[in-house]
Motif scaffolding. Structure first.
Motif, short mmCIF file in Angstrom:
data_model
loop_
_atom_site.label_atom_id
_atom_site.label_comp_id
_atom_site.label_asym_id
_atom_site.label_seq_id
_atom_site.Cartn_x
_atom_site.Cartn_y
_atom_site.Cartn_z
N UNK A 164 0.87 -1.20 0.12
CA UNK A 164 0.14 -0.08 -0.08
C UNK A 164 0.97 1.25 -0.15
N UNK A 165 2.15 1.27 0.60
CA UNK A 165 2.77 2.40 0.98
C UNK A 165 3.43 2.57 -0.54
N UNK A 168 0.94 4.09 -2.81
CA UNK A 168 0.65 5.41 -2.49
C UNK A 168 1.87 6.33 -3.18
N UNK A 172 1.73 9.20 -6.08
CA UNK A 172 2.12 10.86 -5.63
C UNK A 172 3.07 11.08 -7.09
N UNK A 175 1.24 11.64 -9.85
CA UNK A 175 0.34 12.94 -9.67
C UNK A 175 1.14 14.11 -10.37
N UNK A 194 -5.88 17.08 -8.73
CA UNK A 194 -5.67 15.77 -8.61
C UNK A 194 -6.80 14.90 -7.99
N UNK A 195 -7.80 15.82 -7.41
CA UNK A 195 -8.92 14.77 -6.73
C UNK A 195 -9.50 13.92 -7.75
N UNK A 198 -6.58 10.91 -9.00
CA UNK A 198 -6.26 10.25 -7.74
C UNK A 198 -7.27 9.48 -7.38
N UNK A 199 -8.48 10.04 -7.34
CA UNK A 199 -9.62 9.10 -7.08
C UNK A 199 -9.57 7.87 -8.01
N UNK A 202 -7.22 5.57 -6.50
CA UNK A 202 -7.32 4.68 -5.09
C UNK A 202 -8.63 4.33 -4.97
N UNK B 88 -9.44 9.51 0.35
CA UNK B 88 -8.09 8.78 -0.69
C UNK B 88 -7.18 9.54 -0.64
N UNK B 89 -7.03 10.62 0.03
CA UNK B 89 -5.80 11.46 0.13
C UNK B 89 -4.83 11.19 1.25
N UNK B 128 2.76 7.19 4.42
CA UNK B 128 2.67 6.32 3.22
C UNK B 128 0.96 5.84 3.39
#
Lengths: 415, 234
Positions: A164-165, A168, A172, A175, A194-195, A198-199, A202, B88-89, B128
């Motif tokens: 997961x890390x 993410x 980024x 993004x 980026x909403x 990124x949505x 994720x 989700x951020x 993270x």
């Protein structure tokens, strides 16, 4: 263990509901019927006789080859789309279940996980139409076994370690890259913009829909273009390339923002800004689809002017009008594990008129293709699309005014 | 900066959830809104933030009618519940989002976030993780920091001490007093934690079934005997 299994199956059954089972049954019946028709009328005629003989003579080799291909595609599919709820919820945690019981349950539940049932379900008809019953059953069971193993493997990979890390951090990086692409070297307002994308990365359900749109359109264009003849229906495919995301994702409208709309409404952030960002995002995320399609389209299948005209029309006009009713939505649970609403009984988050708008977009475009000269169609499409690009901010300000008329009702619906 | 409420009513069907003839909150006050469940505290805060429609009356935030204008959003910070957070951020992205909306430069954002390090306690930044994966307590912290980050002139918080460990509750109480002292922020918070309300609030408003039962100025640190009597007897 049997209590956990029973509980899980009960929850699954209850979340689908009686109506859901009926819908599922009718959907599967229709799917298998259509599969059968497609395979029988379309593909069986086109498979060379030698291939059919080879399949009959060496079914084991054929099955092995299919299984290897299925394994690779299934692993990739599940890596992107499969998300398991592997953390005990409060109800289970407060009961005397040991951790190793839970771990075993997670593995066993892969046998009936909907994602793992997908591959054998989709291939069921094909298995029995291409092979005799015995071999067909073997293939079906092999595909099921592969799917379950893949599912367990992906679950284990995502559950353990720093998956997961890492994901993410990768988002980024992406993004920053996408924002640079949208805004050039001087990146402003990257987190507001980026909403929108990124949505898509994720939120599991949106990721499925976005990628489904890509894969479906890619396959459609590939299949339609390979015989080299361009007929008027193929205009629908080309236009579909550029509006597929605004149809698949755009129908959610402000569903995505509904989970945090109170936070948006109490800040000096205008609704037309959000809509404008969505509009630009649909244009940008189409590029990874369009570029491979350009590579696979045979030379001369579609004229470059027609392709460009649809690009401008679809991205400019189509994506814009699809967001007209974006504010008129219900609350959407971003992190639901539902797969196409099969886990969710509630009514749709959106209304059917998005499809009416899509129909209008396609009808206008196809209608213009019947103009006496092809260049007239191309120029008209370009003018409509370009005008939409230039005027989209005014359009979304108008949509914002529509929202304001009943804003409390809409804000309440988002909760 | 002041908030003026006049003839404010909210009803659902035939039930009056809130009925406040008049209420003025002056600059620099730290108002504690208390009351039992269903008293109308959250409804009042939602009306102040234009999240629900009034049936009658209006809320004026420093001359700006909240249901008509959007200017008040520039000087108002708020956090009511998790519907204010972008799940989700990551927290960094969420703070970056708030900074962009309020035109706060990155350097300034970093300076302001440094101020909240004791509250974050190394549990929030550089993890993270997206906000959805944080505990309730850490999400509460992210929301409170997000509201205070913009150095608001008006700060609205709904039960800010919920889900927080005792140390964090003290830190939040201290931060609220500090922001009021240094920037002159007017703070309206609702809470069931009478101990903190007594410690930090300069004014306490008691709501009961949508009406203001008690509204008096209060000296920070003093025990409000009248308030305690009300809750013991109700």
């Amino acid at each position: 263990m049997h209590i956990l299994i029973k509980l899980h199956l009960q929850l699954l059954s209850r979340s689908i509901g009686k109506d859901g089972w009926l819908r599922l049954a009718s959907f599967l019946s229709m799917l298998w019927f259509m599969q059968g028709c497609v395979i029988y009328y379309v593909k069986l005629d086109q498979i060379p006789l030698e291939t059919m003989d080879a399949l009959a003579e060496h079914p084991a080799i054929a099955i092995a080859a299919i299984c290897v291909s299925a394994f690779i595609m299934d692993i990739l599919f599940k890596l992107f789309f499969k998300h398991d709820a592997t953390v005990m919820d409060a109800f289970v945690k407060t009961r005397p279940f040991r951790r190793d019981t839970w771990e075993r349950f997670l593995l066993i539940s892969q046998f009936w996980h909907p994602f793992n049932l997908l591959l054998p379900t989709l291939c069921a008809v094909g298995c029995f139409m291409l092979f005799p019953i015995g071999w067909g059953m073997l293939l079906l069971l092999s595909l099921y076994a592969i799917s379950v193993v893949d599912g367990a493997l992906i679950m284990s990979v995502k559950r353990g370690g720093r998956y997961e890390e890492t994901k993410v951090k990768a988002h980024t990086w992406l993004q920053n890259w996408i924002n640079a692409a949208i805004q050039g070297a001087r990146v402003q307002n990257k987190y507001v913009t980026s909403i929108q994308y990124i949505s898509l990365l994720r939120v599991p359900r949106l990721l499925v829909e976005a990628n489904f749109a890509w894969i479906a359109m890619f396959l459609v264009v590939w299949l339609q273009s390979h015989d080299g003849v361009f007929i008027w229906e193929h205009n629908l495919c080309i236009l579909g390339l550029f509006v597929c995301h605004s149809i698949f994702i755009g129908r959610y409208g402000l569903c995505i923002e509904s989970s945090f709309f109170d936070g948006i409404w109490t800040k000096p952030l205008l609704l037309n800004r959000l809509l404008s960002d969505k509009y630009k995002t649909f244009g940008i995320i189409t590029l990874p689809l369009v570029i491979p399609c350009i590579l696979i389209i045979p030379n001369g299948w579609v004229s470059w002017s027609r392709f460009l005209a649809f690009a401008i029309y679809g991205s400019g006009f189509g994506n814009m009008v699809m967001l007209t009713g974006a504010y008129n939505r219900l609350h959407f649970n971003l992190f639901t594990k539902a797969f196409y609403g099969l886990y969710n009984n509630r009514d749709s988050y959106y209304h059917g008129y998005e499809y009416v708008i899509a129909l209008v977009v396609f009808t206008i475009a196809i209608g213009l293709t019947f103009l006496p000269k092809p260049w007239m169609c191309d120029v008209s499409l370009i003018i409509i699309g370009a005008a939409s690009f230039l005027l989209h901010q005014y359009y979304f300000k108008w949509v914002e005014r529509l929202f304001f008329r009943n804003r409390y009702k809409h804000i309440n619906n988002y909760r | 900066m002041s908030i003026v409420i006049s003839h404010l009513q909210k009803q659902y069907d035939d039930n009056f959830i809130l009925d406040i003839p008049s209420l003025i909150i002056e600059d620099g006050e730290l108002v504690g809104l208390v009351g039992n469940n269903g008293a109308g505290k959250t409804t009042l805060l939602r009306l102040m933030l234009d999240l629900i429609e009034t049936n009658h009356g209006q809320v004026v935030n420093n001359g700006s009618i909240v249901s008509v204008s959007e200017k008040w959003k520039w000087w108002t910070g708020s956090f009511l519940d998790r519907s204010f957070l972008i799940d989700f951020y990551t927290p960094e992205e969420y703070f970056g989002f708030i900074a962009e909306v309020y035109n706060i430069a990155q350097d300034e954002l970093n300076n302001r976030l440094a101020h909240f390090m004791p509250l974050m306690n190394d549990e929030i930044l550089d993890r993270g993780k997206i906000i959805h994966d944080f505990s309730m307590g850490n999400r509460q912290k992210i929301g409170i920091i997000g509201a205070m980050l913009v150095n608001p002139k008006i700060l609205v918080l709904d039960e800010p001490f919920n889900f927080l460990d005792p140390s964090s509750q003290h830190i939040v109480a201290h931060l609220l007093q500090e922001i009021r002292r240094e920037i002159g922020t007017t703070i309206i918070l609702s809470s069931h934690n009478l101990s903190f309300v007594n410690d930090i609030c300069t004014r306490i408003i008691l709501l009961d079934k949508g009406h203001i039962l008690m509204d008096h100025f209060h000296r920070e640190g003093d025990k409000d005997v009248e308030l305690e009597r009300y809750f013991l007897e109700s």
